[in-house]
Design a protein around this motif. Structure first.
Motif, PDB file in Angstrom:
ATOM      1  N   CYS A 156      33.358  42.367  37.189  1.00  0.00           N
ATOM      2  CA  CYS A 156      34.237  43.142  36.318  1.00  0.00           C
ATOM      3  C   CYS A 156      33.799  43.128  34.855  1.00  0.00           C
ATOM      4  N   THR A 173      37.124  45.377  42.664  1.00  0.00           N
ATOM      5  CA  THR A 173      38.422  45.165  43.317  1.00  0.00           C
ATOM      6  C   THR A 173      38.400  45.671  44.744  1.00  0.00           C
ATOM      7  N   ILE A 180      35.399  47.539  37.331  1.00  0.00           N
ATOM      8  CA  ILE A 180      36.569  46.807  37.824  1.00  0.00           C
ATOM      9  C   ILE A 180      37.012  47.339  39.183  1.00  0.00           C
TER      10      ILE A 180
END
Length: 203
Positions: free
Chosen positions: A29, A39, A35
């Motif tokens: 990240c 994720t 990000i």
């Protein structure tokens, strides 16, 4: 008694995997714009743990990061863009002392709440069903509204983990992967109910 079969070993093994997964996610990240791919990869690894009992972290994480990069990168750009708009609106309203502030603040809170509702379903959905970006956003919103009690519980867990992170910064070493594990576990119960009534791929 074989230690490999003991409950203690199972707990230690799961915690160590959560720690490793958490570190990979944090490092991935760091460029900020990655990000969402990070994720998605984290939720995909958690899905493997839950459904296929595959406890591998390193191999699975980087495989899913690469496989889902394009779609999740687009999702991330949209998510960051929308979150930035909400943030700057709240920042502006905080400086505004005119009556207009009280007219705008309520709709802004409602939009922000709906945005959070969508978010808690979005990443589990796109990793579980491999849907398109459009279908992922649409169906995440539908699930969040249709299963509102679960949505509220998910938001409550998110708020609790945020408080823990705020007061115990060292928890950042494991709290993100723990949050993903709890989130996916709760959302998966919704998926299972849907699959019982609509088949293995209800979307």
């Amino acid at each position: 008694m074989n230690i490999l079969d003991s409950r203690f070993y199972g707990i230690v093994d799961r915690l160590s995997n959560l720690f490793i997964l958490n570190i990979f996610w944090i490092v991935s990240c760091l460029p900020i714009i990655t990000i969402a791919p990070a994720t998605t990869a984290m939720f995909s690894v958690v899905r493997q743990w839950k459904l296929k009992q595959d406890t591998s972290v390193v191999r699975n994480y980087f495989r899913y990061f690469k496989e889902n990069f394009q779609q999740s990168f687009l999702i991330g750009l949209l998510w960051i863009f929308f979150a930035a708009i909400l943030f700057f609106n709240f920042f502006y309203l905080n400086q505004d002392q005119t009556p207009v502030k009280f007219v705008i603040i309520v709709p802004l809170f409602i939009i922000s709440f709906l945005f959070i509702c969508l978010t808690v379903f979005l990443f589990p959905l796109i990793t579980h069903y491999k849907v398109t970006l459009k279908d992922g956003i649409k169906n995440s919103f539908f699930l969040a509204i249709a299963h509102f009690p679960t949505t509220l519980l998910l938001i409550g867990v998110l708020a609790l983990l945020t408080l823990i992170l705020y007061y115990v910064p060292a928890s950042s070493l494991i709290i993100f992967s723990v949050g993903a594990y709890i989130n996916y576990s709760m959302v998966n119960t919704v998926f299972q109910k849907l699959e019982q009534t609509a088949g293995n791929h209800p979307f």
